[in-house]
Design a protein around this motif. Structure first.
Motif, PDB file in Angstrom:
ATOM      1  N   SER A 107       0.830  -1.208   0.000  1.00 17.07           N
ATOM      2  CA  SER A 107       0.000   0.000   0.000  1.00 17.07           C
ATOM      3  C   SER A 107       0.867   1.263   0.000  1.00 17.07           C
ATOM      4  O   SER A 107       0.484   2.274  -0.597  1.00 17.07           O
ATOM      5  CB  SER A 107      -0.961  -0.006   1.193  1.00 17.07           C
ATOM      6  N   THR A 148     -10.211  11.610  -5.072  1.00 19.60           N
ATOM      7  CA  THR A 148     -11.265  11.083  -5.941  1.00 19.60           C
ATOM      8  C   THR A 148     -10.901  11.283  -7.407  1.00 19.60           C
ATOM      9  O   THR A 148     -11.000  10.358  -8.217  1.00 19.60           O
ATOM     10  CB  THR A 148     -12.615  11.758  -5.626  1.00 19.60           C
ATOM     11  N   LEU A 185      -8.130   8.968  -8.821  1.00 24.36           N
ATOM     12  CA  LEU A 185      -8.570   7.633  -9.248  1.00 24.36           C
ATOM     13  C   LEU A 185      -9.278   7.672 -10.598  1.00 24.36           C
ATOM     14  O   LEU A 185      -9.313   6.674 -11.311  1.00 24.36           O
ATOM     15  CB  LEU A 185      -9.478   7.006  -8.184  1.00 24.36           C
ATOM     16  N   CYS A 187      -5.642   4.593 -13.243  1.00 28.55           N
ATOM     17  CA  CYS A 187      -6.087   3.305 -12.721  1.00 28.55           C
ATOM     18  C   CYS A 187      -4.912   2.332 -12.789  1.00 28.55           C
ATOM     19  O   CYS A 187      -4.229   2.246 -13.808  1.00 28.55           O
ATOM     20  CB  CYS A 187      -7.246   2.800 -13.586  1.00 28.55           C
ATOM     21  N   GLU A 203      -5.160  -8.081  -6.804  1.00 30.22           N
ATOM     22  CA  GLU A 203      -5.945  -8.126  -5.572  1.00 30.22           C
ATOM     23  C   GLU A 203      -5.361  -7.188  -4.515  1.00 30.22           C
ATOM     24  O   GLU A 203      -6.094  -6.517  -3.794  1.00 30.22           O
ATOM     25  CB  GLU A 203      -6.028  -9.558  -5.035  1.00 30.22           C
ATOM     26  N   LYS A 238      -6.314  -3.600  -5.408  1.00 34.09           N
ATOM     27  CA  LYS A 238      -7.733  -3.386  -5.082  1.00 34.09           C
ATOM     28  C   LYS A 238      -7.940  -3.230  -3.573  1.00 34.09           C
ATOM     29  O   LYS A 238      -8.586  -2.282  -3.115  1.00 34.09           O
ATOM     30  CB  LYS A 238      -8.556  -4.557  -5.614  1.00 34.09           C
ATOM     31  N   GLU A 239      -7.378  -4.144  -2.795  1.00 30.69           N
ATOM     32  CA  GLU A 239      -7.517  -4.101  -1.333  1.00 30.69           C
ATOM     33  C   GLU A 239      -6.903  -2.837  -0.746  1.00 30.69           C
ATOM     34  O   GLU A 239      -7.479  -2.214   0.141  1.00 30.69           O
ATOM     35  CB  GLU A 239      -6.858  -5.328  -0.698  1.00 30.69           C
ATOM     36  N   SER A 240      -5.731  -2.468  -1.227  1.00 33.44           N
ATOM     37  CA  SER A 240      -5.044  -1.275  -0.706  1.00 33.44           C
ATOM     38  C   SER A 240      -5.850  -0.010  -0.970  1.00 33.44           C
ATOM     39  O   SER A 240      -6.002   0.831  -0.081  1.00 33.44           O
ATOM     40  CB  SER A 240      -3.662  -1.131  -1.331  1.00 33.44           C
ATOM     41  N   ILE A 241      -6.375   0.130  -2.170  1.00 35.84           N
ATOM     42  CA  ILE A 241      -7.141   1.331  -2.503  1.00 35.84           C
ATOM     43  C   ILE A 241      -8.450   1.363  -1.725  1.00 35.84           C
ATOM     44  O   ILE A 241      -8.854   2.403  -1.202  1.00 35.84           O
ATOM     45  CB  ILE A 241      -7.356   1.448  -4.033  1.00 35.84           C
ATOM     46  N   GLU A 242      -9.112   0.222  -1.591  1.00 37.43           N
ATOM     47  CA  GLU A 242     -10.362   0.159  -0.811  1.00 37.43           C
ATOM     48  C   GLU A 242     -10.126   0.468   0.673  1.00 37.43           C
ATOM     49  O   GLU A 242     -10.924   1.138   1.304  1.00 37.43           O
ATOM     50  CB  GLU A 242     -11.018  -1.204  -0.944  1.00 37.43           C
ATOM     51  N   THR A 243      -9.011  -0.011   1.203  1.00 42.83           N
ATOM     52  CA  THR A 243      -8.723   0.144   2.634  1.00 42.83           C
ATOM     53  C   THR A 243      -8.104   1.508   2.961  1.00 42.83           C
ATOM     54  O   THR A 243      -8.521   2.176   3.905  1.00 42.83           O
ATOM     55  CB  THR A 243      -7.772  -0.962   3.119  1.00 42.83           C
ATOM     56  N   GLY A 272      -7.193   4.088   0.487  1.00 38.80           N
ATOM     57  CA  GLY A 272      -7.339   5.167  -0.492  1.00 38.80           C
ATOM     58  C   GLY A 272      -6.021   5.389  -1.201  1.00 38.80           C
ATOM     59  O   GLY A 272      -5.171   4.527  -1.248  1.00 38.80           O
TER      60      GLY A 272
END
Length: 98
Positions: A53, A70, A73, A77, A87, A90-95, A97
């Motif tokens: 991350s 915002t 992003l 991408c 994965e 995806k997880e890092s950005i969701e958790t 930002g």
């Protein structure tokens, strides 16, 4: 339309970590290729298995500070050819930002 930016790393590199290193990769491989009128898809090669991350934060640092998280992003991408690395992105950005 999209702007595809393919990243390159030396063959021994399989893991990416560190805010500074992410920022360095942004400056050396991405910044001059960005097209702010399109979605820029930055692709990590198959050999990259893990992306921390901190690296992702570093890669988004410039555009995040300039345009906000915002919009950053929407401008850029990250995609990985390796499923596990994708994965992690995806997880890092969701958790965390950008």
């Amino acid at each position: 339309m999209e702007n595809l930016i393919q990243l390159r790393f030396d063959k021994a590199t399989t893991n990416l970590a560190g805010n500074r290193y992410g920022n360095q990769v942004f400056e050396s491989q991405i910044q001059k290729k960005l097209d702010y009128t399109k979605l820029n898809i930055v692709v990590f090669p198959e050999a990259i298995e893990d992306i921390a991350s901190s690296f992702i934060e570093g890669i988004y640092k410039f555009i995040g500070e300039k345009y906000g998280k915002t919009k950053a992003l929407e401008i850029m991408c990250l995609q990985a050819e390796n499923f596990d690395a994708q994965e992690k992105i995806k997880e890092s950005i969701e958790t965390f930002g950008v």
